[in-house]
Write a protein that holds these residues in place. Structure first.
Motif, PDB file in Angstrom:
ATOM      1  N   ALA A   1       2.555   3.539  19.825  1.00  0.00           N
ATOM      2  CA  ALA A   1       3.145   2.386  19.144  1.00  0.00           C
ATOM      3  C   ALA A   1       2.176   1.816  18.103  1.00  0.00           C
ATOM      4  CB  ALA A   1       3.528   1.319  20.166  1.00  0.00           C
ATOM      5  N   LEU A   2       0.911   1.719  18.463  1.00  0.00           N
ATOM      6  CA  LEU A   2      -0.085   1.222  17.513  1.00  0.00           C
ATOM      7  C   LEU A   2      -0.251   2.174  16.337  1.00  0.00           C
ATOM      8  CD1 LEU A   2      -2.752   0.005  20.088  1.00  0.00           C
ATOM      9  CD2 LEU A   2      -1.403  -1.451  18.569  1.00  0.00           C
ATOM     10  N   PHE A   3      -0.261   3.457  16.628  1.00  0.00           N
ATOM     11  CA  PHE A   3      -0.404   4.481  15.596  1.00  0.00           C
ATOM     12  C   PHE A   3       0.752   4.399  14.593  1.00  0.00           C
ATOM     13  CE2 PHE A   3      -0.040   8.787  13.916  1.00  0.00           C
ATOM     14  CZ  PHE A   3      -1.365   9.151  13.685  1.00  0.00           C
ATOM     15  N   ALA A   4       1.986   4.332  15.107  1.00  0.00           N
ATOM     16  CA  ALA A   4       3.157   4.261  14.228  1.00  0.00           C
ATOM     17  C   ALA A   4       3.210   2.942  13.469  1.00  0.00           C
ATOM     18  CB  ALA A   4       4.426   4.445  15.058  1.00  0.00           C
ATOM     19  N   GLY A   5       2.863   1.846  14.138  1.00  0.00           N
ATOM     20  CA  GLY A   5       2.876   0.552  13.456  1.00  0.00           C
ATOM     21  C   GLY A   5       1.902   0.502  12.300  1.00  0.00           C
ATOM     22  N   SER A   6       0.733   1.110  12.468  1.00  0.00           N
ATOM     23  CA  SER A   6      -0.250   1.148  11.389  1.00  0.00           C
ATOM     24  C   SER A   6       0.268   1.949  10.198  1.00  0.00           C
ATOM     25  CB  SER A   6      -1.551   1.754  11.905  1.00  0.00           C
ATOM     26  OG  SER A   6      -2.486   1.910  10.862  1.00  0.00           O
ATOM     27  N   ALA A   7       0.892   3.086  10.470  1.00  0.00           N
ATOM     28  CA  ALA A   7       1.428   3.904   9.377  1.00  0.00           C
ATOM     29  C   ALA A   7       2.504   3.142   8.610  1.00  0.00           C
ATOM     30  CB  ALA A   7       1.990   5.209   9.941  1.00  0.00           C
ATOM     31  N   LEU A   8       3.405   2.459   9.323  1.00  0.00           N
ATOM     32  CA  LEU A   8       4.470   1.719   8.654  1.00  0.00           C
ATOM     33  C   LEU A   8       3.914   0.557   7.835  1.00  0.00           C
ATOM     34  CD1 LEU A   8       7.220   1.621  11.432  1.00  0.00           C
ATOM     35  CD2 LEU A   8       7.172   3.033   9.366  1.00  0.00           C
ATOM     36  N   GLN A   9       2.810  -0.021   8.273  1.00  0.00           N
ATOM     37  CA  GLN A   9       2.192  -1.098   7.501  1.00  0.00           C
ATOM     38  C   GLN A   9       1.750  -0.601   6.130  1.00  0.00           C
ATOM     39  OE1 GLN A   9       1.538  -4.426   6.452  1.00  0.00           O
ATOM     40  NE2 GLN A   9       1.021  -4.731   8.620  1.00  0.00           N
ATOM     41  N   ARG A  10       1.137   0.568   6.077  1.00  0.00           N
ATOM     42  CA  ARG A  10       0.680   1.107   4.786  1.00  0.00           C
ATOM     43  C   ARG A  10       1.867   1.412   3.867  1.00  0.00           C
ATOM     44  NH1 ARG A  10      -4.892   2.080   5.146  1.00  0.00           N
ATOM     45  NH2 ARG A  10      -5.552   1.265   7.157  1.00  0.00           N
ATOM     46  N   PHE A  11       2.921   1.995   4.432  1.00  0.00           N
ATOM     47  CA  PHE A  11       4.091   2.297   3.612  1.00  0.00           C
ATOM     48  C   PHE A  11       4.786   1.013   3.166  1.00  0.00           C
ATOM     49  CE2 PHE A  11       3.420   6.524   5.201  1.00  0.00           C
ATOM     50  CZ  PHE A  11       3.988   7.368   4.257  1.00  0.00           C
ATOM     51  N   GLY A  12       4.780  -0.022   4.007  1.00  0.00           N
ATOM     52  CA  GLY A  12       5.386  -1.288   3.620  1.00  0.00           C
ATOM     53  C   GLY A  12       4.641  -1.961   2.480  1.00  0.00           C
ATOM     54  N   VAL A  13       3.312  -1.969   2.549  1.00  0.00           N
ATOM     55  CA  VAL A  13       2.506  -2.539   1.466  1.00  0.00           C
ATOM     56  C   VAL A  13       2.740  -1.775   0.164  1.00  0.00           C
ATOM     57  CG1 VAL A  13       0.140  -2.877   0.654  1.00  0.00           C
ATOM     58  CG2 VAL A  13       0.759  -3.509   2.993  1.00  0.00           C
ATOM     59  N   PHE A  14       2.819  -0.457   0.270  1.00  0.00           N
ATOM     60  CA  PHE A  14       3.066   0.356  -0.918  1.00  0.00           C
ATOM     61  C   PHE A  14       4.421   0.015  -1.538  1.00  0.00           C
ATOM     62  CE2 PHE A  14       4.840   4.240  -2.834  1.00  0.00           C
ATOM     63  CZ  PHE A  14       3.883   4.498  -3.795  1.00  0.00           C
ATOM     64  N   GLU A  15       5.462  -0.078  -0.728  1.00  0.00           N
ATOM     65  CA  GLU A  15       6.797  -0.394  -1.239  1.00  0.00           C
ATOM     66  C   GLU A  15       6.845  -1.784  -1.865  1.00  0.00           C
ATOM     67  OE1 GLU A  15       9.517   1.285  -1.625  1.00  0.00           O
ATOM     68  OE2 GLU A  15       8.717   3.142  -0.781  1.00  0.00           O
ATOM     69  N   ALA A  16       6.132  -2.738  -1.278  1.00  0.00           N
ATOM     70  CA  ALA A  16       6.100  -4.081  -1.856  1.00  0.00           C
ATOM     71  C   ALA A  16       5.502  -4.060  -3.254  1.00  0.00           C
ATOM     72  CB  ALA A  16       5.299  -5.016  -0.947  1.00  0.00           C
ATOM     73  N   GLY A  17       4.452  -3.300  -3.442  1.00  0.00           N
ATOM     74  CA  GLY A  17       3.850  -3.199  -4.767  1.00  0.00           C
ATOM     75  C   GLY A  17       4.788  -2.581  -5.776  1.00  0.00           C
ATOM     76  N   VAL A  18       5.480  -1.512  -5.400  1.00  0.00           N
ATOM     77  CA  VAL A  18       6.408  -0.857  -6.317  1.00  0.00           C
ATOM     78  C   VAL A  18       7.527  -1.810  -6.714  1.00  0.00           C
ATOM     79  CG1 VAL A  18       8.081   1.007  -6.532  1.00  0.00           C
ATOM     80  CG2 VAL A  18       5.875   1.451  -5.456  1.00  0.00           C
ATOM     81  N   GLU A  19       8.084  -2.531  -5.748  1.00  0.00           N
ATOM     82  CA  GLU A  19       9.185  -3.446  -6.047  1.00  0.00           C
ATOM     83  C   GLU A  19       8.744  -4.599  -6.935  1.00  0.00           C
ATOM     84  OE1 GLU A  19      12.458  -3.204  -5.420  1.00  0.00           O
ATOM     85  OE2 GLU A  19      11.927  -1.177  -4.795  1.00  0.00           O
ATOM     86  N   SER A  20       7.505  -5.056  -6.771  1.00  0.00           N
ATOM     87  CA  SER A  20       7.049  -6.196  -7.569  1.00  0.00           C
ATOM     88  C   SER A  20       6.899  -5.864  -9.043  1.00  0.00           C
ATOM     89  CB  SER A  20       5.711  -6.712  -7.021  1.00  0.00           C
ATOM     90  OG  SER A  20       4.656  -5.796  -7.275  1.00  0.00           O
ATOM     91  N   THR A  21       6.850  -4.592  -9.404  1.00  0.00           N
ATOM     92  CA  THR A  21       6.780  -4.222 -10.819  1.00  0.00           C
ATOM     93  C   THR A  21       8.155  -4.151 -11.459  1.00  0.00           C
ATOM     94  OG1 THR A  21       6.876  -1.842 -10.338  1.00  0.00           O
ATOM     95  CG2 THR A  21       4.697  -2.865 -10.403  1.00  0.00           C
TER      96      THR A  21
END
Length: 344
Positions: A302-322
């Motif tokens: 659960a910790l492993f998967a949650g960490s991976a999703l955090q990185r993808f979420g931050v990446f998606e937030a940056g793309v959307e903000s442009t």
């Protein structure tokens, strides 16, 4: 005309009629300025900033780099405290994550020579240059330590084998010293871009990424190592999960307008699932993971998967903000108005 000012194809007289209202008084007509506040729009509806062209390989690289750093730190601690199974799992895991990270980075760059070219110069003011050198300094120690773990038995008794085993500890400790920089430099790299959701989050992103790296590394070891040797992994996982969850909440509350990019759309969904999995893994780590190997594996996964999703979420937030001009225009306007207010 700036990119966010409204355009108009109407005649000048019509524009003048909209901009000025007329009042008639005793002395004749008088014009009063009635200019509305400009809207944050760009020419022809195009984004003010060009969205990043990076693919999924980049957030995957962010995740594997953090995993390599955290497991290297765990491996050094396991070596010093006499935990051979934890040491073996984390040394080999660190090398595997590092190799995956290098592959993802080179694949996104398109040509391996581009990574090599970054080593021609060293620019302390460039996060990309510093990160390249940090990663290059981190890798050899990880490779030596992992090679000593997988060295076949007959080779261990040879002179090269003995030398390799003798240098494994200092090599692993050297990599562990550099590991915090490896875990956090990608956050600095993202925050130095013009992407609003990343740039505005520069105070919080290093804590989010470092906590995420610690949580994933601890979870990785918890899933692979027996519970009697996984005590340091549980401690690191708990520390990382608390840091990640707290820093993520601080980011949402202090970021201002750009926080909308993190709390809406695909980025919100990814980060919400990350929060749920990380919280569940943290609860399991603190309560039941030390009692059962199966529960330790579930909590670590659960910790492993949650960490991976955090990185993808931050990446998606940056793309959307442009894609929305307001994330660029409104903060610029607020900074300008703040400077004007401070001057009097």
């Amino acid at each position: 005309m700036t990119p966010h000012e409204p355009r108009s194809d109407a005649p000048a007289s019509a524009t003048r009629a909209r901009v000025f209202g007329r009042r008639k008084g005793g002395g004749g007509s008088r014009e009063e300025l009635m200019v509305p506040r400009a809207e944050f729009r760009s020419y022809y509806g195009r984004p003010v900033l060009k969205p990043p062209v990076w693919e999924w390989k980049v957030p995957a690289y962010l995740f594997t780099g953090g995993l390599a750093a955290g497991t290297s730190l765990l491996a050094a601690g396991a070596d010093l405290t006499g935990r051979p199974r934890l040491r073996r799992a984390t040394r080999t895991g660190s090398l595997a994550a590092l190799l995956a990270s290098v592959y993802l980075l080179v694949a996104d760059l398109g040509r391996p020579a581009r990574f090599h070219h970054m080593l021609r110069v060293a620019k302390p003011t460039s996060p990309m240059s510093v990160g390249t050198w940090v990663l290059s300094a981190f890798g050899p120690g990880v490779a030596v330590a992992a090679a000593a773990e997988v060295l076949p038995g007959p080779l261990r008794r040879t002179l090269p084998g003995k030398l390799l085993r003798a240098t494994a500890r200092p090599a692993g400790l050297a990599s562990a010293v550099i590991a915090p920089a490896v875990a956090s430099y990608t956050a600095v790299l993202l925050s130095q871009t013009a992407v609003p959701a990343w740039h505005e989050a520069h105070p919080q992103l290093p804590f989010v990424f470092t906590g995420s790296a610690a949580a994933s590394s601890g979870g990785f070891a918890m899933a692979l190592v027996p519970v009697d040797e996984a005590g340091p992994a549980r401690a690191l996982a708990a520390f990382g999960a608390v840091t990640e969850l707290a820093a993520s909440k601080v980011l949402e509350k202090q970021l201002g307008l750009s926080a909308e990019a993190y709390t809406s759309g695909k980025a919100h969904r990814l980060r919400k699932w990350s929060e749920r999995l990380t919280a569940a893994g943290l609860l399991g780590t603190l309560t039941v993971a030390h009692r059962s190997r199966a529960l330790s594996v579930v909590s670590g996964a659960a910790l492993f998967a949650g960490s991976a999703l955090q990185r993808f979420g931050v990446f998606e937030a940056g793309v959307e903000s442009t894609k929305d001009p307001k994330y660029v225009v409104v903060p610029q306007r607020e900074r300008r108005e703040g400077r004007q207010a401070s001057r009097g």
